[in-house]
Design a protein around this motif. Structure first.
Motif, PDB file in Angstrom:
ATOM      1  N   MET A   1       1.189  -1.456   0.021  1.00  0.00           N
ATOM      2  CA  MET A   1      -0.190  -0.128  -0.264  1.00  0.00           C
ATOM      3  C   MET A   1       0.855   1.294  -0.324  1.00  0.00           C
ATOM      4  SD  MET A   1      -3.250   0.827   2.768  1.00  0.00           S
ATOM      5  CE  MET A   1      -3.822   2.429   2.684  1.00  0.00           C
ATOM      6  N   PRO A   2       0.585   2.067  -0.699  1.00  0.00           N
ATOM      7  CA  PRO A   2       1.686   3.286  -0.792  1.00  0.00           C
ATOM      8  C   PRO A   2       1.692   4.176   0.309  1.00  0.00           C
ATOM      9  CG  PRO A   2      -0.200   3.757  -2.070  1.00  0.00           C
ATOM     10  CD  PRO A   2      -0.369   1.864  -1.657  1.00  0.00           C
ATOM     11  N   HIS A   3       2.205   5.014   0.547  1.00  0.00           N
ATOM     12  CA  HIS A   3       2.416   5.762   1.698  1.00  0.00           C
ATOM     13  C   HIS A   3       1.008   7.243   1.663  1.00  0.00           C
ATOM     14  CE1 HIS A   3       5.500   4.417   4.026  1.00  0.00           C
ATOM     15  NE2 HIS A   3       6.743   4.066   2.945  1.00  0.00           N
ATOM     16  N   ARG A   4       0.990   7.495   2.377  1.00  0.00           N
ATOM     17  CA  ARG A   4      -0.733   8.723   2.656  1.00  0.00           C
ATOM     18  C   ARG A   4       0.995   9.905   1.954  1.00  0.00           C
ATOM     19  NH1 ARG A   4      -5.291   8.162   4.817  1.00  0.00           N
ATOM     20  NH2 ARG A   4      -6.246   6.136   5.062  1.00  0.00           N
ATOM     21  N   PRO A   5       0.110  10.489   0.982  1.00  0.00           N
ATOM     22  CA  PRO A   5       0.940  12.436   1.482  1.00  0.00           C
ATOM     23  C   PRO A   5       0.725  12.358   2.602  1.00  0.00           C
ATOM     24  CG  PRO A   5       0.052  11.495  -0.923  1.00  0.00           C
ATOM     25  CD  PRO A   5      -0.608  10.477   0.110  1.00  0.00           C
ATOM     26  N   LEU A   6       1.723  13.791   2.773  1.00  0.00           N
ATOM     27  CA  LEU A   6       1.744  14.061   3.734  1.00  0.00           C
ATOM     28  C   LEU A   6       1.090  15.759   3.565  1.00  0.00           C
ATOM     29  CD1 LEU A   6       4.937  14.299   5.908  1.00  0.00           C
ATOM     30  CD2 LEU A   6       2.652  13.580   6.339  1.00  0.00           C
ATOM     31  N   VAL A   7      -0.318  16.271   4.353  1.00  0.00           N
ATOM     32  CA  VAL A   7      -1.033  17.448   4.012  1.00  0.00           C
ATOM     33  C   VAL A   7      -0.866  18.097   4.988  1.00  0.00           C
ATOM     34  CG1 VAL A   7      -3.502  18.002   3.223  1.00  0.00           C
ATOM     35  CG2 VAL A   7      -2.268  15.599   1.972  1.00  0.00           C
ATOM     36  N   ALA A   8      -0.721  19.427   5.277  1.00  0.00           N
ATOM     37  CA  ALA A   8       0.041  20.152   5.930  1.00  0.00           C
ATOM     38  C   ALA A   8      -1.570  20.790   6.057  1.00  0.00           C
ATOM     39  CB  ALA A   8       0.798  21.603   5.840  1.00  0.00           C
ATOM     40  N   ILE A   9      -2.367  21.143   7.210  1.00  0.00           N
ATOM     41  CA  ILE A   9      -3.897  22.338   6.963  1.00  0.00           C
ATOM     42  C   ILE A   9      -3.167  23.205   8.584  1.00  0.00           C
ATOM     43  CG2 ILE A   9      -5.836  21.685   8.539  1.00  0.00           C
ATOM     44  CD1 ILE A   9      -5.770  19.346   7.984  1.00  0.00           C
ATOM     45  N   THR A  10      -3.909  24.368   7.747  1.00  0.00           N
ATOM     46  CA  THR A  10      -3.275  26.079   8.702  1.00  0.00           C
ATOM     47  C   THR A  10      -4.057  25.587   9.461  1.00  0.00           C
ATOM     48  OG1 THR A  10      -4.295  27.343   7.138  1.00  0.00           O
ATOM     49  CG2 THR A  10      -2.614  27.026   6.602  1.00  0.00           C
ATOM     50  N   PRO A  11      -3.965  26.703  11.187  1.00  0.00           N
ATOM     51  CA  PRO A  11      -5.400  26.574  11.782  1.00  0.00           C
ATOM     52  C   PRO A  11      -5.113  27.927  11.921  1.00  0.00           C
ATOM     53  CG  PRO A  11      -2.751  26.673  12.912  1.00  0.00           C
ATOM     54  CD  PRO A  11      -2.782  26.124  10.908  1.00  0.00           C
ATOM     55  N   ASP A  12      -6.598  28.127  12.770  1.00  0.00           N
ATOM     56  CA  ASP A  12      -7.261  29.613  13.172  1.00  0.00           C
ATOM     57  C   ASP A  12      -6.273  29.204  14.482  1.00  0.00           C
ATOM     58  OD1 ASP A  12      -7.923  32.059  12.825  1.00  0.00           O
ATOM     59  OD2 ASP A  12     -10.234  31.103  12.801  1.00  0.00           O
ATOM     60  N   LEU A  13      -6.322  30.999  14.875  1.00  0.00           N
ATOM     61  CA  LEU A  13      -6.037  31.152  15.986  1.00  0.00           C
ATOM     62  C   LEU A  13      -7.093  32.642  16.958  1.00  0.00           C
ATOM     63  CD1 LEU A  13      -2.292  33.013  15.102  1.00  0.00           C
ATOM     64  CD2 LEU A  13      -2.978  30.776  17.029  1.00  0.00           C
ATOM     65  N   ILE A  14      -6.786  31.210  18.343  1.00  0.00           N
ATOM     66  CA  ILE A  14      -7.924  32.288  18.833  1.00  0.00           C
ATOM     67  C   ILE A  14      -7.117  32.418  20.146  1.00  0.00           C
ATOM     68  CG2 ILE A  14     -10.235  31.320  17.914  1.00  0.00           C
ATOM     69  CD1 ILE A  14      -9.917  29.892  20.734  1.00  0.00           C
TER      70      ILE A  14
ATOM     71  N   TRP B   1      -8.035  12.405   5.846  1.00  0.00           N
ATOM     72  CA  TRP B   1      -7.432  10.883   5.982  1.00  0.00           C
ATOM     73  C   TRP B   1      -8.652  10.305   4.759  1.00  0.00           C
ATOM     74  CZ3 TRP B   1      -4.563   8.259   8.601  1.00  0.00           C
ATOM     75  CH2 TRP B   1      -5.084   6.698   8.547  1.00  0.00           C
ATOM     76  N   ALA B   2     -10.018   9.983   5.197  1.00  0.00           N
ATOM     77  CA  ALA B   2     -11.089   9.834   3.477  1.00  0.00           C
ATOM     78  C   ALA B   2     -10.967   9.867   1.951  1.00  0.00           C
ATOM     79  CB  ALA B   2     -12.135  10.088   3.388  1.00  0.00           C
ATOM     80  N   ALA B   3      -9.303  11.208   1.860  1.00  0.00           N
ATOM     81  CA  ALA B   3      -9.220  10.623   0.735  1.00  0.00           C
ATOM     82  C   ALA B   3      -8.276  10.350   0.631  1.00  0.00           C
ATOM     83  CB  ALA B   3      -8.990  12.753   0.395  1.00  0.00           C
ATOM     84  N   GLY B   4      -7.375   9.820   1.486  1.00  0.00           N
ATOM     85  CA  GLY B   4      -6.239   9.061   0.889  1.00  0.00           C
ATOM     86  C   GLY B   4      -4.423   9.638   1.534  1.00  0.00           C
ATOM     87  N   GLY B   5      -5.451  11.159   2.027  1.00  0.00           N
ATOM     88  CA  GLY B   5      -3.541  11.534   2.835  1.00  0.00           C
ATOM     89  C   GLY B   5      -4.195  11.726   4.436  1.00  0.00           C
ATOM     90  N   LEU B   6      -2.294  12.061   5.586  1.00  0.00           N
ATOM     91  CA  LEU B   6      -2.051  12.132   6.285  1.00  0.00           C
ATOM     92  C   LEU B   6      -2.100  13.040   6.748  1.00  0.00           C
ATOM     93  CD1 LEU B   6      -1.736  10.013   8.971  1.00  0.00           C
ATOM     94  CD2 LEU B   6       0.913  10.710   8.416  1.00  0.00           C
ATOM     95  N   PRO B   7      -3.345  13.447   7.193  1.00  0.00           N
ATOM     96  CA  PRO B   7      -3.552  15.330   7.735  1.00  0.00           C
ATOM     97  C   PRO B   7      -2.505  15.721   8.970  1.00  0.00           C
ATOM     98  CG  PRO B   7      -5.001  14.207   8.364  1.00  0.00           C
ATOM     99  CD  PRO B   7      -4.169  13.105   8.193  1.00  0.00           C
ATOM    100  N   VAL B   8      -1.756  17.108   8.989  1.00  0.00           N
ATOM    101  CA  VAL B   8      -1.147  17.587  10.125  1.00  0.00           C
ATOM    102  C   VAL B   8      -1.507  18.835  10.219  1.00  0.00           C
ATOM    103  CG1 VAL B   8       1.624  17.908  11.125  1.00  0.00           C
ATOM    104  CG2 VAL B   8       0.748  15.507   9.812  1.00  0.00           C
ATOM    105  N   VAL B   9      -2.537  19.501  11.204  1.00  0.00           N
ATOM    106  CA  VAL B   9      -2.260  20.678  11.607  1.00  0.00           C
ATOM    107  C   VAL B   9      -0.664  21.639  12.473  1.00  0.00           C
ATOM    108  CG1 VAL B   9      -3.479  22.424  13.008  1.00  0.00           C
ATOM    109  CG2 VAL B   9      -4.584  20.212  12.383  1.00  0.00           C
ATOM    110  N   VAL B  10      -0.572  22.810  11.014  1.00  0.00           N
ATOM    111  CA  VAL B  10       0.713  22.783  11.502  1.00  0.00           C
ATOM    112  C   VAL B  10       0.682  23.924  12.331  1.00  0.00           C
ATOM    113  CG1 VAL B  10       1.435  22.172   9.602  1.00  0.00           C
ATOM    114  CG2 VAL B  10       0.521  24.070   9.694  1.00  0.00           C
ATOM    115  N   SER B  11       2.024  24.338  12.881  1.00  0.00           N
ATOM    116  CA  SER B  11       1.771  25.901  13.385  1.00  0.00           C
ATOM    117  C   SER B  11       2.166  26.628  13.160  1.00  0.00           C
ATOM    118  CB  SER B  11       3.513  25.166  14.607  1.00  0.00           C
ATOM    119  OG  SER B  11       3.976  26.252  15.617  1.00  0.00           O
ATOM    120  N   PRO B  12       1.801  27.879  13.334  1.00  0.00           N
ATOM    121  CA  PRO B  12       1.434  29.109  12.654  1.00  0.00           C
ATOM    122  C   PRO B  12       3.106  29.663  12.712  1.00  0.00           C
ATOM    123  CG  PRO B  12      -0.101  29.341  14.217  1.00  0.00           C
ATOM    124  CD  PRO B  12       0.701  27.865  14.078  1.00  0.00           C
TER     125      PRO B  12
END
Length: 223
Positions: free
Chosen positions: A1-14, A33-44
């Motif tokens: 099974m191929p590796h899931r691509p790493l997908v960076a997600i930008t967060p909001d700030l409150i 995740w459902a699309a096959g990626g590996l989601p990571v919420v990143v530090s701004p």
């Protein structure tokens, strides 16, 4: 099974009890995740953009409040709800770095993410739709149709929006879809493999192609 691509997600700030806090609705990560990626919420952190651009395979710029527009040559409307300066500085730097150094990296901008994409490419915003659109309430937490400029690139359908600003001038980006009232709903850069901005929230849109399908296209492009 191929590796899931790493997908960076930008967060909001409150502000939470006087402490700057990064948050992100789980719907973004669930769709990646459902699309096959590996989601990571990143530090701004604006100083990290070169490392992030090099390490991640794709990027999601999420929704949020309103950008200050003086850095882009336009006075800021005093009626906006501004994003935290740290978030705007981070996303401005990351979008510019991806544009200049890693244009082949797939990118999806959602709501504010689309607006920031347009601003960093030389576009302009309508900063207060209640002043210019009598039907502005249709764009605030409502489903509404979009009209496609080219259905071979992006389908027409019904989307879920929540915004009081919009892209007024897309600059060099291509307009892919509009609402029936003329509001620009989607833009892309056809010169690169995958760079798409949508004014609606695909993580909350039930239409298969215009909701989950956009995350599937992002992950496919990352592969």
């Amino acid at each position: 099974m191929p590796h899931r691509p790493l997908v960076a997600i930008t967060p909001d700030l409150i502000d939470r009890n006087g402490r700057e806090t990064a948050i992100c609705t789980t719907a973004y990560a669930d769709r990646v995740w459902a699309a096959g990626g590996l989601p990571v919420v990143v530090s701004p952190n604006a100083e990290s953009v070169a490392d992030l651009a090099g390490r991640f395979d794709a990027f999601v710029f999420t929704g949020g409040d309103d950008p200050k527009t003086e850095p882009f040559g336009q006075p800021t409307d005093p009626r906006i709800t501004p994003v935290f300066p740290r978030r705007q500085a981070f996303e401005t730097a990351l979008l510019a770095h991806l544009r200049d150094e890693w244009p082949e990296k797939p990118l999806l901008g959602v709501c504010l993410g689309m607006q920031m994409l347009a601003l960093t490419r030389g576009g302009r915003l309508n900063q207060f739709m209640p002043e210019t659109h009598p039907n502005h309430a249709e764009h605030w937490d409502h489903d509404h149709p979009i009209v496609s400029a080219d259905e071979s690139v992006l389908a027409a359908g019904v989307v879920h929006s929540r915004h009081k600003q919009a892209v007024d001038d897309a600059g060099p980006l291509r307009v892919l879809a509009t609402a029936p009232d003329g509001t620009i709903e989607a833009v892309d850069d056809p010169r690169v493999p995958f760079c798409l901005g949508v004014q609606w929230h695909p993580e909350r849109t039930g239409d298969g192609e215009l909701g989950a399908g956009l995350f599937e296209r992002l992950v496919a492009a990352a592969h």
